[in-house]
Design an enzyme around this catalytic site. Structure first.
Site, PDB file in Angstrom:
ATOM      1  N   ARG A 108       1.031  -0.981   0.151  1.00 41.24           N
ATOM      2  CA  ARG A 108       0.158  -0.203  -0.289  1.00 41.24           C
ATOM      3  C   ARG A 108       0.796   1.555  -0.259  1.00 41.24           C
ATOM      4  NH1 ARG A 108      -5.191   2.451   3.912  1.00 41.24           N
ATOM      5  NH2 ARG A 108      -6.275   0.608   2.122  1.00 41.24           N
ATOM      6  N   HIS A 135      -7.378   0.325  -6.623  1.00 46.30           N
ATOM      7  CA  HIS A 135      -8.054   0.013  -5.216  1.00 46.30           C
ATOM      8  C   HIS A 135      -8.365  -0.955  -5.308  1.00 46.30           C
ATOM      9  CE1 HIS A 135      -7.443  -1.001  -0.682  1.00 46.30           C
ATOM     10  NE2 HIS A 135      -9.143  -0.055  -0.239  1.00 46.30           N
ATOM     11  N   GLN A 138     -10.379  -3.318  -2.770  1.00 49.17           N
ATOM     12  CA  GLN A 138     -11.654  -2.669  -2.211  1.00 49.17           C
ATOM     13  C   GLN A 138     -12.785  -3.102  -3.090  1.00 49.17           C
ATOM     14  OE1 GLN A 138     -12.016  -0.601   0.181  1.00 49.17           O
ATOM     15  NE2 GLN A 138     -14.666  -0.928  -0.356  1.00 49.17           N
ATOM     16  N   ASP A 230     -16.960   8.079  -1.319  1.00 50.64           N
ATOM     17  CA  ASP A 230     -15.374   8.148  -0.735  1.00 50.64           C
ATOM     18  C   ASP A 230     -15.141   9.643   0.426  1.00 50.64           C
ATOM     19  OD1 ASP A 230     -12.704   7.345   0.181  1.00 50.64           O
ATOM     20  OD2 ASP A 230     -12.452   7.430  -2.200  1.00 50.64           O
ATOM     21  N   CYS A 271     -15.944   2.957   1.250  1.00 50.34           N
ATOM     22  CA  CYS A 271     -14.987   1.652   1.216  1.00 50.34           C
ATOM     23  C   CYS A 271     -14.728   2.073   2.564  1.00 50.34           C
ATOM     24  CB  CYS A 271     -13.798   2.598   0.331  1.00 50.34           C
ATOM     25  SG  CYS A 271     -13.407   3.505   0.299  1.00 50.34           S
ATOM     26  N   ARG A 299     -14.455  -7.158   2.519  1.00 53.83           N
ATOM     27  CA  ARG A 299     -12.468  -6.734   3.052  1.00 53.83           C
ATOM     28  C   ARG A 299     -11.769  -8.380   2.860  1.00 53.83           C
ATOM     29  NH1 ARG A 299     -10.325  -2.823   2.553  1.00 53.83           N
ATOM     30  NH2 ARG A 299      -8.454  -3.548   0.895  1.00 53.83           N
TER      31      ARG A 299
HETATM   32  N1   CP Z   1     -11.392   0.924   3.088  1.00 53.07           N
HETATM   33  C1   CP Z   1      -9.926   0.790   3.208  1.00 53.07           C
HETATM   34  O1   CP Z   1      -8.369   0.416   2.540  1.00 53.07           O
HETATM   35  O2   CP Z   1      -9.179   0.995   4.416  1.00 53.07           O
HETATM   36  P1   CP Z   1      -8.166   0.894   5.270  1.00 53.07           P
HETATM   37  O3   CP Z   1      -8.328   2.417   4.229  1.00 53.07           O
HETATM   38  O4   CP Z   1      -8.595   1.322   6.673  1.00 53.07           O
HETATM   39  O5   CP Z   1      -7.254   0.197   4.715  1.00 53.07           O
HETATM   40  N1  NVA Z   2      -9.751   7.072  -1.573  1.00 51.83           N
HETATM   41  C1  NVA Z   2      -9.278   7.351  -0.393  1.00 51.83           C
HETATM   42  C2  NVA Z   2      -9.386   4.849  -0.205  1.00 51.83           C
HETATM   43  C3  NVA Z   2      -9.015   4.832   1.253  1.00 51.83           C
HETATM   44  C4  NVA Z   2      -9.668   3.617   1.532  1.00 51.83           C
HETATM   45  C5  NVA Z   2      -8.122   7.216   0.208  1.00 51.83           C
HETATM   46  O1  NVA Z   2      -6.926   7.029  -0.968  1.00 51.83           O
HETATM   47  O2  NVA Z   2      -7.375   7.688   0.805  1.00 51.83           O
END
Ligand code: CP
Ligand code: NVA
Length: 314
Positions: A108, A135, A138, A230, A271, A299
């Site tokens: 990530r 993502h 997700q 989101d 999400c 998830r």
């Molecule tokens: N939805 C999601 O990716 O959550 P986190 O950022 O908590 O991993």
């Molecule tokens: N768009 C958001 C998603 C978090 C799961 C981000 O990138 O922070």
């Protein structure tokens, strides 16, 4: 239906055929059923998973750690504040070393290119746990949740309301185009998804029958089966707060917007994490139409399915 995904990385769903995505969703459902029955397996015994995080996470980290650990695998959390990735040591060299020690890598972070380099030089499956561009794990959980609510996703209408250029909106556009789900991005013109991705998805949609639309008009939620939002400010974009709040305030998902769908059976998706009072009101996300908590649980099941398919012989 069984097809082999052993050894594959999941960097973006663009790399997966509709049949492969459907296979992963079916496997996710089986994994969830096993979990509900209390069945315990050791399918990751003797395997190791590197969890590389440049950005924060609750759901993604917990989903990978618990899904892998409860099946006898050994996950190792590696914050990039602590390891050499891209600092003293090149990404390629870190990838080569991790590939000698781990069965798979979750990444990530910021750049999609980092996920690609990890996959190229490690020679083990790499899972994109979120980058600035995509993502994908997700989107799998989101479509599993849609299937639970509506059966088939083909021909259903999903609307994403908010920052139309972000990683989540982009991944939803890809999976919708692949699986034949009508997808409408409702966003101010300044936050439109980029033309290259739109063109790719338009080509995919032609084959699947999906209709992909981008519009600034919130009335386009009419007829939606699902409304998704989101955060307005994604991780790494904190300096954009003022601009985003001003652009996106008219796009808040509140009960009035949910009512514009014209159906009490439309569902709300997010999400998470959510900033209640910004992109969504508390009454909507905590209300009867919300499936956000099922999505969060899914998830784990979808991530386990991805790891089973890519690391084990099914
Ligand atoms: N939805 C999601 O990716 O959550 P986190 O950022 O908590 O991993
Ligand atoms: N768009 C958001 C998603 C978090 C799961 C981000 O990138 O922070």
């Amino acid at each position: 239906m069984s097809l082999s995904l052993k050894g594959r990385s999941l960097l973006t769903l663009l790399d997966f055929s509709p049949q492969e995505i459907e296979f992963l969703l079916k496997l996710s459902k089986e994994v969830k059923n096993e979990n509900k029955k209390g069945l315990v397996f050791r399918r990751f015994e003797g395997k190791t998973l590197a969890l590389l995080f440049e950005k924060r996470s609750t759901r993604t980290r917990c989903a990978f750690e618990t899904a892998f650990g409860e099946e006898g695998g050994h996950p190792v959390f590696l914050s990039t504040a602590d390891i050499q990735l891209g600092a003293k040591e090149s990404i390629e060299d870190t990838a080569r070393v991790l590939g000698r020690m781990f069965s798979a890598i979750q990444y990530r972070g910021f750049k999609q290119e980092t996920a690609e380099a990890l996959a190229k030089y490690s020679n083990v499956p790499v899972y994109n746990g979120l980058t600035d561009l995509y993502h994908p794990t997700q989107a799998l959980a989101d479509f599993m949740t849609l299937e639970e609510s509506f059966g088939s996703v083909k021909g259903r209408k999903l609307c994403f309301v908010g920052d139309g250029r972000n990683n989540v909106a982009r991944s939803l556009m890809v999976i919708s185009a692949k699986l034949g789900t009508h997808f409408t991005v409702i966003t101010p013109d300044e936050l439109n998804p980029d033309d290259v991705l739109r063109k790719k998805c338009a080509d995919l949609a032609e084959k699947s029958g999906a209709v992909i639309t981008v519009t600034p008009d919130i009335n386009a939620v009419k007829g939606a089966d699902a409304v998704y939002t989101d955060v307005w400010i994604s991780m790494g974009e904190e300096d954009k707060r003022e601009e985003r709040v001003s652009l996106l305030t008219p796009y808040q998902v509140n009960q009035k917007l949910m009512d514009l769908t014209g159906s009490k059976n439309s569902i709300f998706l997010h999400c998470l994490p959510a900033v209640k009072g910004e992109e969504v009101t508390a009454d909507v996300i905590d209300g009867a139409q919300s499936k956000a908590w099922d999505q969060a649980e899914n998830r784990k099941h979808t991530i386990k399915a991805v790891m089973l398919a890519t690391l084990t012989k099914l």
